[in-house]
Design a protein around this motif. Structure first.
Motif, short mmCIF file in Angstrom:
data_model
loop_
_atom_site.label_atom_id
_atom_site.label_comp_id
_atom_site.label_asym_id
_atom_site.label_seq_id
_atom_site.Cartn_x
_atom_site.Cartn_y
_atom_site.Cartn_z
N THR A 42 0.84 -1.20 0.00
CA THR A 42 0.00 0.00 0.00
C THR A 42 0.87 1.24 0.00
O THR A 42 2.05 1.19 0.37
N HIS A 43 0.29 2.37 -0.42
CA HIS A 43 0.96 3.66 -0.35
C HIS A 43 -0.11 4.72 -0.18
O HIS A 43 -1.08 4.74 -0.93
N PRO A 44 0.03 5.61 0.82
CA PRO A 44 -1.02 6.58 1.11
C PRO A 44 -1.33 7.56 -0.03
O PRO A 44 -2.44 8.04 -0.15
N HIS A 45 -0.36 7.83 -0.89
CA HIS A 45 -0.57 8.79 -1.99
C HIS A 45 -0.88 8.10 -3.31
O HIS A 45 -1.04 8.76 -4.33
N GLY A 46 -0.97 6.78 -3.30
CA GLY A 46 -1.26 6.03 -4.52
C GLY A 46 -0.06 5.23 -4.97
O GLY A 46 1.09 5.60 -4.73
N ILE A 47 -0.33 4.11 -5.62
CA ILE A 47 0.73 3.24 -6.13
C ILE A 47 1.34 3.88 -7.38
O ILE A 47 0.63 4.33 -8.26
N LYS A 48 2.67 3.92 -7.44
CA LYS A 48 3.35 4.52 -8.58
C LYS A 48 3.41 3.50 -9.72
O LYS A 48 3.81 2.35 -9.51
N VAL A 49 3.00 3.94 -10.90
CA VAL A 49 2.97 3.07 -12.08
C VAL A 49 3.54 3.80 -13.30
O VAL A 49 3.64 5.02 -13.30
N MET A 50 3.88 3.01 -14.31
CA MET A 50 4.24 3.55 -15.61
C MET A 50 3.14 3.13 -16.59
O MET A 50 2.77 1.96 -16.64
N LEU A 51 2.62 4.10 -17.33
CA LEU A 51 1.59 3.81 -18.31
C LEU A 51 2.23 3.32 -19.61
O LEU A 51 3.45 3.46 -19.80
N GLU A 52 1.42 2.75 -20.51
CA GLU A 52 1.93 2.27 -21.80
C GLU A 52 2.58 3.40 -22.59
O GLU A 52 3.47 3.17 -23.41
N SER A 53 2.15 4.64 -22.34
CA SER A 53 2.70 5.81 -23.04
C SER A 53 4.06 6.23 -22.47
O SER A 53 4.70 7.13 -23.01
#
Length: 63
Positions: A42-53
């Motif tokens: 979990t992460h309080p500010h949101g999970i960091k991801v990379m988009l297809e772009s």
């Protein structure tokens, strides 16, 4: 749905993220998850991801 739990996010999931430079304004960018960058469950500010772009940001909404 919020993007604070890693288990809720899968590759190919359509999400809205906030990029680092947009955190003050809250501008959201929509895309499809290509890579999950946060290792913790979990992460309080949101999970960091990379988009297809290639855009990197924290998940604020799952679509």
């Amino acid at each position: 749905m919020q993007g604070t739990k890693r288990a809720d996010i899968n590759l190919g999931t359509k999400v809205k993220i906030v990029q680092k430079q947009d955190q003050r304004s809250g501008k959201l960018t929509e895309g499809i998850v290509a890579k999950i960058l946060t290792n913790s469950s979990t992460h309080p500010h949101g999970i960091k991801v990379m988009l297809e772009s290639g855009i990197v940001g924290r998940v604020k909404e799952l679509l």
